[in-house]
Each structure stands twice: as structure tokens, then as C-alpha cells.
Design a protein around this motif. Structure first.
Motif, PDB file in Angstrom:
ATOM      1  N   MET B  35      42.189  25.246  52.296  1.00 44.81           N
ATOM      2  CA  MET B  35      42.115  26.602  51.749  1.00 44.81           C
ATOM      3  C   MET B  35      41.231  27.493  52.600  1.00 44.81           C
ATOM      4  O   MET B  35      41.535  28.665  52.798  1.00 44.81           O
ATOM      5  N   ARG B  37      40.784  27.156  55.752  1.00 47.44           N
ATOM      6  CA  ARG B  37      41.597  27.402  56.930  1.00 47.44           C
ATOM      7  C   ARG B  37      42.640  28.484  56.665  1.00 47.44           C
ATOM      8  O   ARG B  37      42.844  29.389  57.460  1.00 47.44           O
ATOM      9  N   ARG B  38      43.268  28.387  55.500  1.00 46.14           N
ATOM     10  CA  ARG B  38      44.278  29.376  55.125  1.00 46.14           C
ATOM     11  C   ARG B  38      43.667  30.768  55.076  1.00 46.14           C
ATOM     12  O   ARG B  38      44.218  31.715  55.617  1.00 46.14           O
ATOM     13  N   VAL B  41      42.895  31.963  58.699  1.00 45.70           N
ATOM     14  CA  VAL B  41      44.089  32.287  59.470  1.00 45.70           C
ATOM     15  C   VAL B  41      44.758  33.548  58.943  1.00 45.70           C
ATOM     16  O   VAL B  41      45.121  34.436  59.707  1.00 45.70           O
ATOM     17  N   SER B  42      44.865  33.654  57.631  1.00 41.08           N
ATOM     18  CA  SER B  42      45.562  34.827  57.097  1.00 41.08           C
ATOM     19  C   SER B  42      44.735  36.093  57.302  1.00 41.08           C
ATOM     20  O   SER B  42      45.282  37.172  57.428  1.00 41.08           O
TER      21      SER B  42
END
Lengths: 422, 285
Positions: B35, B37-38, B41-42
Motif C-alpha cells: 500500500m 508503494r501504491r 507510485v500513484s
């Protein structure tokens, strides 16, 4: 082979209406009742979840005293109409919400699939989403790694695995999402109607996988669906829910039968203010277009058998009643007309409301939207001719041609032809 | 079948109040990092400047504070270079405030996800705290850059041994932001009004913290109101932070100890309330 799921006196209450102003005072009142050891004033027992009857309190019991056991390795179907409590039961089983009273005891890990692709992030690639989605569903990273190739293989999107999922077609998205869920290493799998998406081939693949999971691997599956064929194929036993209580817990065949019997027609009633011409001796009340089980769908598909259920009101005893209908496209161009008298059938009915059933075999109407208009003649005189259409008929590509060939892809056709190529 | 059957899981109306479900959280630790990482990245993918935004906000805030509070209002800064003084306060405060605001809307922003699948909900606030750590690290980099610039310009400040309190201070800030945020998030599921209050409330709280003024000034000028500022748990954290890196700040180990105790209690209460609401919030949200 032991019991792996045991539900005892399970109930769930929901509050109706708006939750907003007055919540604090209501909460305080409830808290005060609890402190004094009294019953919660907003949860009086004794009301069932019947949407059509107005209850006296704001609380509705979506599930009421549910008891059932599930044995290891069983595939159990959960059947019921909309609002019967199926989703609530699944939500409690998957721990999305807690029950109001009662309990469920479970042996083993539960993986629930209430929606495909929960937590997919559009910006992330297929690979990253497999990991993210898998871990949301409770898998460890190492487990996902172990199954990674199998997941990609099952989904059939290998070429796109490093592309952000926002570029996927909706079909690919669903394939990938189901593939992740199908490889969960849980002892119990709870599946909501996720198979309603995806094409026929993929649905078959999913059902096959679920079959493997329950029969081959000895895992337990709970499956909610409106698709009776799928339930019949997959589940030996089923629960029939009705207004929040278990109406029946038996082998699937019995349940499916009961489900169809208990179905009360949900007829489209013709607007009573509609302009009508004719003598009015016998008039239309409405028309429902249903499938062989008497179930109404938002659309029908080509090649299906359709049942037209005309509801008519006979004012006085009438002989020689001739029911007619015409098929129009959305531009109101008339394409066909049929009177029951064309096929030598007229009706002789006593006063009251009657249902006239017409079976339309192997629907050959092409995929587009039609309107059905009606006309009743009594002794060759117009009795009722409503100005509004009786029903709308939405046709989608289906199984008219074998091998799922959808026919010529245009919405301008009105009927499909098939014959023998000799 | 025996009476003493073993069940792995029992779904009941009310769980044990003191069951913090930390073992469950541990099991889902991979999800926590995915999460984070998400989020990272987003965040990148939707912006042109990317992580530069992490710099821009504190830099401009520092400029504005230097101008308004430093020059116009001429609030003393314990003899420290003004931009350095403000940046220290802003960097620390931002981390706390970000954790708090983001955590406080966990239930409402994740309703869709929470409504479909079970995982320990605690993972989401934890992932927020960790995600913000990345942002905080970048902003600390800015702070170190500013420190070295002033060092070469010959400004007087004295980093000292209390610098080693930094990881501990960070932990306290994270715990406090997390704890308060979770309490508020639990309440916002029912009383949406609180989400309006939160942005406004955090601003007010900032003025009660020693971000734009040092504690010593309050002690000197308004001794009657000094409790208002010094009872604020973030005050001793920021004062200790400044003392460690810049050599100026008013804090005692006792005040820091009290803050730690208070923070621990808040966090514990936060987890308990959060776990309680988690069970049924989907019905009311």
C-alpha cells in the motif's frame, strides 16, 4: 469431514431512513438503556424484513435467527430474491460487517470474493496489481510469488502483464482479478455473484475452477448467484433465504424448485392514465416478459424462449376475446403483429383478472430495443387499445446461432435468419 | 462432536475490547508495504513535478513565515536564523499534521474497499504513517540543506547529543498523529461534521504549538497562558527537535516523558475505538 462453518442465531439489523441529525441524542439514549441493563430501545424484536410492508420502527432485520452448518468440502448455494439477506450473510461471513446478535464459528481461513478486483489501482501494472490484490485478499507475498505464473496463465493476459491496468479492456480486468482470487490458499471460499461479468467462455472457466476447488481440493465454497444453472452444476446443497430467514435448507434441486414456485410475478403495470380507445369490456393491466423460470431480466438474449405474460381485466363475462400485440422498434416502426386468433385461439373468460401466457420460441429478434404494443378485440370489436406500449423488450446477442456466434453486428436488423446449408 | 471444539475464528457482534488484533496486522504486513508503494507510485504518476512538490510547500511556507512572523511581527526566534527556525518547526509539524488529517478520513475514503473485503483496517492508517515518512525524509533533506547553507554562512547554532532523540521524536509524532487520527476517523463515520472541523482544528492547534514562536517567548511574555502551549504534547516534541538540531529550545525530559505517556494512551484509545468502529462502520458510513 467436520463442520467448518457453524452459524448460530445469527441476526443483523439495519437502521432505515436517514442517519444524521438526532444521532447523538439517540446514541445517548441507547447508551443510557445499556447502562441500566435494559433492552436497546431502537431494536425491538419482531419485525421481519418485508420491503412492501411499512414497519413501525426504523430498524429492519436483514437476517433473523439464522442457523446452519456447512461441512468441509461442500459447495453450498445461497439462493434468494433481492433483499432476502444473501449479501448481508456474505458480508458477515467475510467480516465486512459484524452481526447484531448471534455468531458464526469458522475453521480455517476464509477468502471472500464479493467483488472482482477489489483494490486494483488503475495506475499500477498487472503484475503490481496481482500482488496488491492478492495481499488484500489475505495472501502472503511468498504465496503470491508461488502462484504467480498460474495466475497469469489462468487470466490469459500475459502480454499485458507490465501494462497499467487502466489500459486493459474490462474483460481482461475481470479475468486478471478472478485469476488472483481463484488461487487463494484458503480453506473456505465465499463467492458473490462475480460471475455475472465476463464472457460465456470465461464464466465457464471460473465455474470449472470453483468446481475443482470444492471437489478436487476438498475446500468449502459458499456461492451466491441468480444463475440457477450455475448453482445446480456446482452446489449439492443450498440455502433458500426469504425475508431474512432460512426458508429451506436442502439439496439444490429442491431449493431451485421452491425458488421458482415462490416467485411472485413482478408485473409491469400499465399506467392507468394511459389514453385508451375501445369499448373497455376487457382491458390490459400489464405485460411481463419472463424466462422459462418466470424470472424477469433487464434484457433477453437472442435464441431464448420468451414468455409474454399479459395481465388482463375482464369487466363482464366475455366470449371470443382475441389478444393481439405488435412489435415496434425504438423509432416506433411496426415490424410484426400477432393476434391469438391467427393461431385459432380466442378466450372465454369470467369477470376478474386473468393472466394470458404466450410462449415465443427461440427469440429471433435481432439485438436492439423493441416496444410491444397491445390490442384486445372482443367479438371482433376493439375492446382496448392503449396508446402507450405495454412493455419494452431489450434484446442482446445470445445463443441464436450455435457456438456463441453473435450474428451480424449491427443494430439495424430486426430479425435473424437461420436454416440448413445443404 | 466434542464440546471443546477448536474454531479458528468466531464472528460475534462485539469483540474483546482489549484485543488489538496486532497479530492479524502482522500477518498482513506485506499488504502494508504494497500500500505504501501504491501511494508512492500513484503520487508520482499524476504529477509533472513529482517529488519536487515535497520541497515546494515547506519552502514557501518558510518564506511566508519569515516575512510575516519574523519581519512584520518580529517574533523572536531564540536567536536562531529565522528560516531555519521556521523550517524546523514546519517540517516536524507537517509530518504530524499529515498523519493526522489523512488518518482521520480513512473510513470515508476507503469505504469502497472496506465494504468488499476484510483485512485488518489498521493496515491503512499504518500505511499512511509510513507513506508520509517518505515525504518527511525528503523534507528533512531540505532542512539539512538549509542547515549547511547557514553553517557555511557562519550562523550560530549548535547541534548536540539530543539529536539522537530524533528517531524517538519521530515515533512520538507518528503515534500521536495516528492515535488522534484514528479516534477522529472513527467518529467521522457517524458524525461527518468532524471532517470539516479537522482542517480548521489543525490550524488552530498549530498556533498553540511552538511552530512560529519559541516556548521561551511565551514563558517570558505571557506566563499566565504558558500552560496552554506547554500542555500541548506536540510542543515538547518540536522544542526537543529544535534543541537537538539547532541547540535552542525549551524542554525537559519530564515534559517529554509526559508527552510520551499521553501519546501512548491516545494511541491505545485510538486503536481500541478504531477496531470497534471497524466492525460495523460500513452500515453507517
Amino acid at each position: 469431514m467436520g463442520t467448518v462453518i457453524k452459524a448460530e442465531n445469527l441476526s443483523k439489523a439495519y437502521q432505515l431512513g436517514e442517519i444524521g441529525t438526532g444521532t447523538i441524542s439517540r446514541d445517548l439514549e441507547r447508551w443510557w438503556a445499556k447502562v441500566r441493563g435494559k433492552e436497546d430501545p431502537f431494536m425491538r424484536i419482531g419485525e421481519t424484513n418485508d420491503r412492501s410492508i411499512r414497519g413501525t420502527s426504523d430498524i429492519v432485520w436483514s437476517l433473523k435467527d439464522i442457523n446452519f452448518d456447512v461441512q468441509q468440502g461442500d459447495a453450498v448455494g445461497i439462493i434468494g430474491r433481492n433483499g432476502a439477506g444473501k449479501s448481508t450473510l456474505l458480508k458477515i461471513l467475510s467480516r465486512v460487517t459484524a452481526p447484531t446478535t448471534g455468531s458464526i464459528k469458522i475453521k480455517g481461513r476464509v477468502a471472500s470474493l464479493l467483488e472482482v478486483g477489489t483494490g486494483f489501482h488503475p495506475e499500477l501494472s498487472g503484475r503490481e496489481n496481482i500482488y496488491l490484490n492478492g495481499s488484500i485478499l489475505g495472501m502472503r507475498k511468498a504465496e503470491i510469488k508461488k502462484h504467480f505464473d498460474a495466475i497469469v496463465d489462468f487470466s490469459g493476459v500475459e502480454r499485458y502483464i507490465d501494462t497499467p491496468v487502466k489500459r486493459y479492456s474490462s474483460g481482461m480486468y475481470v479475468r486478471l482479478a478472478f485469476a488472483v482470487a481463484a488461487h487463494l490458499e484458503s480453506e473456505i471460499l465465499v463467492v458473490d455473484e462475480v460471475l455475472a461479468v465476463g464472457d460465456a467462455e470465461f464464466q465457464k472457466k471460473c465455474l470449472g475452477k470453483m468446481n475443482d476447488v470444492s471437489k478436487g481440493e476438498g475446500r468449502t465454497v459458499l456461492f451466491v448467484s441468480h444463475n440457477m444453472t450455475a448453482i445446480r452444476n456446482l452446489c449439492r446443497n443450498s440455502l433458500l433465504l426469504n425475508n431474512g430467514i432460512i426458508a429451506l435448507n436442502d439439496v439444490t434441486e429442491v431449493i431451485v424448485d421452491q425458488y421458482h414456485k415462490s416467485y411472485t410475478p413482478n408485473l409491469k403495470i400499465l399506467n392507468t392514465n394511459t389514453q385508451r380507445t375501445g369499448s373497455g369490456e376487457v382491458i390490459f393491466l400489464g405485460l411481463d416478459i419472463v424466462d422459462q423460470y418466470g424470472i424477469k431480466h433487464p434484457y433477453v438474449t437472442t435464441g431464448d424462449d420468451l414468455y409474454f405474460r399479459f395481465l388482463i381485466d375482464v369487466k363482464s363475462h366475455s366470449k371470443d376475446i382475441d389478444i393481439g400485440f405488435s412489435v415496434h422498434d425504438d423509432q416506433d416502426t411496426m415490424h410484426s403483429v400477432l393476434y391469438s386468433s391467427f393461431q385459432g385461439r380466442t378466450y372465454d373468460l369470467s369477470p376478474g383478472v386473468h393472466t394470458i401466457l404466450f410462449k415465443f420460441e427461440g427469440n429471433y429478434l435481432s439485438n436492439r430495443i423493441y416496444h410491444i404494443r397491445g390490442l384486445i378485440k372482443v367479438r371482433s370489436q376493439i375492446s382496448d387499445h392503449p396508446q402507450d406500449p405495454l412493455a419494452e423488450l431489450v434484446v442482446e446477442p445470445g445463443n441464436f446461432y450455435p457456438n456463441q456466434h453473435h450474428g451480424h453486428q449491427t443494430s439495424k436488423l430486426t430479425f435473424l435468419i437461420k436454416g440448413n446449408w445443404i | 462432536m466434542t464440546e471443546e471444539e477448536h474454531w479458528d475464528l468466531e464472528i460475534k457482534p462485539e469483540g474483546n475490547l482489549l484485543d488489538l488484533k496486532l497479530r492479524d496486522v502482522w500477518h498482513y504486513r506485506d499488504l502494508l508495504f504494497l500500500m505504501v508503494r501504491r501511494d508512492f507510485v500513484s503520487f508520482y504518476k499524476q504529477t509533472v513535478l513529482g517529488p519536487l512538490w515535497f520541497f515546494i510547500q515547506p519552502l514557501f511556507t518558510t518564506l511566508i513565515y519569515t516575512f510575516i512572523f519574523g519581519n512584520l511581527a518580529a517574533i523572536p526566534t531564540d536567536g536562531l536564523p529565522q528560516p531555519l527556525f521556521y523550517l524546523a518547526g514546519i517540517t516536524a509539524w507537517n509530518y504530524f499534521a499529515d498523519c493526522l488529517t489523512k488518518t482521520s478520513s480513512v473510513f470515508t475514503t476507503n469505504a469502497g474497499l472496506f465494504g468488499k473485503v476484510y483485512f485488518p483496517r489498521l493496515i491503512v492508517p499504518l500505511s499512511i504513517v509510513v507513506s508520509n515518512l517518505i515525504r518527511f525524509a525528503v523534507q528533512m533533506l531540505l532542512f539539512f540543506m538549509m542547515m549547511s547553507i547557514y553553517w557555511f554562512k557562519g550562523a550560530t547554532f549548535h547541534p548536540n547529543g539530543y539529536l539522537f532523540l530524533f528517531p524517538f521524536l519521530l515515533l512520538v509524532m507518528a503515534m500521536l498523529g495516528l492515535g488522534l487520527g484514528m479516534i477522529i476517523s472513527a467518529l467521522t463515520t457517524k458524525y461527518r461534521d468532524l471532517s470539516f472541523l479537522i482542517t480548521f482544528g489543525i490550524q488552530l492547534m498549530m498556533y498553540l504549538t511552538t511552530v512560529i514562536y519559541p516556548l521561551s517567548v511565551v514563558k517570558e511574555k505571557y506566563p499566565a497562558y504558558v500552560w496552554l502551549v506547554s500542555y500541548n504534547p506536540m510542543t515538547s516534541v518540536i522544542e526537543a527537535f529544535r534543541y537537538g538540531f539547532l541547540g535552542q529550545g525549551t524542554f525537559t525530559l519530564l515534559s517529554l516523558g509526559i508527552t510520551t505517556l499521553f501519546t501512548t494512551l491516545i494511541l491505545l484509545a485510538g486503536i481500541i475505538i478504531f477496531n470497534r468502529v471497524e466492525r460495523t462502520f460500513i452500515d453507517t458510513v
